[in-house]
Design a protein around this motif. Sequence first.
Motif, PDB file in Angstrom:
ATOM      1  N   PHE A  48      49.767  20.760  57.420  1.00 59.79           N
ATOM      2  CA  PHE A  48      48.782  20.117  56.552  1.00 59.79           C
ATOM      3  C   PHE A  48      47.476  20.903  56.563  1.00 59.79           C
ATOM      4  N   PHE A  49      47.148  21.489  57.713  1.00 62.65           N
ATOM      5  CA  PHE A  49      45.958  22.338  57.803  1.00 62.65           C
ATOM      6  C   PHE A  49      46.119  23.556  56.899  1.00 62.65           C
ATOM      7  N   THR A  50      47.322  24.141  56.890  1.00 63.96           N
ATOM      8  CA  THR A  50      47.595  25.293  56.032  1.00 63.96           C
ATOM      9  C   THR A  50      47.410  24.944  54.563  1.00 63.96           C
ATOM     10  N   ILE A  51      47.994  23.817  54.154  1.00 64.42           N
ATOM     11  CA  ILE A  51      47.877  23.382  52.756  1.00 64.42           C
ATOM     12  C   ILE A  51      46.423  23.156  52.375  1.00 64.42           C
ATOM     13  N   ASN A  52      45.681  22.474  53.241  1.00 67.40           N
ATOM     14  CA  ASN A  52      44.282  22.173  52.946  1.00 67.40           C
ATOM     15  C   ASN A  52      43.433  23.442  52.850  1.00 67.40           C
ATOM     16  N   MET A  53      43.670  24.393  53.748  1.00 64.19           N
ATOM     17  CA  MET A  53      42.889  25.629  53.731  1.00 64.19           C
ATOM     18  C   MET A  53      43.146  26.416  52.449  1.00 64.19           C
ATOM     19  N   VAL A  54      44.408  26.532  52.064  1.00 65.39           N
ATOM     20  CA  VAL A  54      44.753  27.308  50.863  1.00 65.39           C
ATOM     21  C   VAL A  54      44.218  26.634  49.607  1.00 65.39           C
ATOM     22  N   LEU A  55      44.433  25.318  49.487  1.00 62.68           N
ATOM     23  CA  LEU A  55      43.969  24.595  48.301  1.00 62.68           C
ATOM     24  C   LEU A  55      42.443  24.588  48.211  1.00 62.68           C
ATOM     25  N   ALA A  56      41.783  24.374  49.347  1.00 66.41           N
ATOM     26  CA  ALA A  56      40.320  24.337  49.342  1.00 66.41           C
ATOM     27  C   ALA A  56      39.742  25.687  48.938  1.00 66.41           C
ATOM     28  N   MET A  57      40.265  26.761  49.507  1.00 62.81           N
ATOM     29  CA  MET A  57      39.767  28.093  49.169  1.00 62.81           C
ATOM     30  C   MET A  57      39.979  28.395  47.691  1.00 62.81           C
ATOM     31  N   LYS A  58      41.167  28.064  47.199  1.00 63.82           N
ATOM     32  CA  LYS A  58      41.461  28.311  45.780  1.00 63.82           C
ATOM     33  C   LYS A  58      40.520  27.523  44.881  1.00 63.82           C
ATOM     34  N   ASN A  59      40.311  26.256  45.190  1.00 61.70           N
ATOM     35  CA  ASN A  59      39.446  25.410  44.361  1.00 61.70           C
ATOM     36  C   ASN A  59      37.991  25.878  44.396  1.00 61.70           C
ATOM     37  N   PHE A  60      37.514  26.284  45.555  1.00 62.19           N
ATOM     38  CA  PHE A  60      36.124  26.712  45.654  1.00 62.19           C
ATOM     39  C   PHE A  60      35.905  28.096  45.040  1.00 62.19           C
ATOM     40  N   LEU A  61      36.928  28.926  45.044  1.00 61.95           N
ATOM     41  CA  LEU A  61      36.809  30.204  44.345  1.00 61.95           C
ATOM     42  C   LEU A  61      36.688  29.996  42.839  1.00 61.95           C
ATOM     43  N   MET A  62      37.173  28.851  42.366  1.00 64.65           N
ATOM     44  CA  MET A  62      37.124  28.539  40.939  1.00 64.65           C
ATOM     45  C   MET A  62      35.963  27.603  40.598  1.00 64.65           C
ATOM     46  N   ILE A  63      34.964  27.514  41.464  1.00 68.95           N
ATOM     47  CA  ILE A  63      33.833  26.611  41.252  1.00 68.95           C
ATOM     48  C   ILE A  63      33.177  26.868  39.902  1.00 68.95           C
ATOM     49  N   PHE A  64      32.987  25.792  39.138  1.00 65.95           N
ATOM     50  CA  PHE A  64      32.430  25.930  37.785  1.00 65.95           C
ATOM     51  C   PHE A  64      31.620  24.695  37.392  1.00 65.95           C
ATOM     52  N   ASP A  65      32.255  23.531  37.396  1.00 63.39           N
ATOM     53  CA  ASP A  65      31.622  22.308  36.891  1.00 63.39           C
ATOM     54  C   ASP A  65      30.350  21.940  37.650  1.00 63.39           C
ATOM     55  N   HIS A  66      30.395  22.020  38.971  1.00 64.42           N
ATOM     56  CA  HIS A  66      29.210  21.660  39.764  1.00 64.42           C
ATOM     57  C   HIS A  66      28.015  22.550  39.412  1.00 64.42           C
ATOM     58  N   ILE A  67      28.297  23.829  39.218  1.00 65.11           N
ATOM     59  CA  ILE A  67      27.208  24.766  38.894  1.00 65.11           C
ATOM     60  C   ILE A  67      26.653  24.490  37.508  1.00 65.11           C
ATOM     61  N   ILE A  68      27.538  24.224  36.552  1.00 69.25           N
ATOM     62  CA  ILE A  68      27.094  23.903  35.191  1.00 69.25           C
ATOM     63  C   ILE A  68      26.185  22.683  35.195  1.00 69.25           C
ATOM     64  N   ALA A  69      26.549  21.669  35.952  1.00 70.48           N
ATOM     65  CA  ALA A  69      25.803  20.411  35.947  1.00 70.48           C
ATOM     66  C   ALA A  69      24.500  20.491  36.735  1.00 70.48           C
TER      67      ALA A  69
END
Length: 287
Positions: free
Chosen positions: A207-228
């Motif tokens: 579960f740690f592996t899944i969370n690390m990979v998903l979190a890194m991928k999502n944060f590399l794609m950061i967009f909406d928070h910056i726009i707002a």
Amino acid sequence: MKNRQRAFMLMTIPALILFFVFHTYPALQGIYYSFTDYKGYGEWSFVGLKNYFNVFQDERALQAYGFTFQFAVVATILVNVFSLLIAIGLNSRIKFSKTLRAVYFLPNILSILIVGYIFNFIFTMFVPEIAQVLGINALAENILGKPDVAWLGILTVSVWQAVAFNTILYLAGLVTIPEDMYEAASIDGAGVWRKFWNITFPLIAPFFTINMVLAMKNFLMIFDHIIAMTGGGPGTSTESISLLIFRGGFEGGEFAYQSANAVIYFLVIVIISVVQLRYLQRREVEL
């Protein structure tokens, strides 16, 4: 039985068509245009790998990559630390634990843009006023207007919202651990830290592996928070790769150039995710 399987296959065809039309075809079209000088309108011609070479010479693009990597690494670490701590707390026998799980999950179902606009107002109005009353000079001004620390405001909101989903995944892992193992460890005199390091963490490693990979991928794609919250500013201090591609491609007449940037960006995310996955899976075996 064969008729039933055929019916199920036919039911997937509309979904496959829609996925191809709105996802696969635009992606392939973007790759095609990345080898041209297309501006998003008018005539165009092939330029080969020129756009790809130009990306590595573009200071603004390199700055966006640097900011995005810095943001993603820090946010991924913070999210997983907070999520794991909260999950362990919620998994313990405390009152209203089920209600608290629902409360902690609420940020995940809120619109990112709405949350960003709300926190933008909070950082602009409420935080400076409270800081002035308490005499905290560092927060007496809107941090989103300071190039050096604006990313910390975005980081705070992004981590707060992302913790919800990661906590649920960690909870799913914690409930699979037999209580007998903790009881046996207590009899042997193991403390809280030893139980965590020798029992909890090894058993929730997948579960740690899944969370690390998903979190890194999502944060590399950061967009909406910056726009707002900052729109990439002040200046370009909080401009992520996604935002740069969006603005340059759709507003700056750089459709082909930013398509090449998007292809590079996609490959970078894939490589990072694969490396993460393989390394963390090897760690699972060692644990």
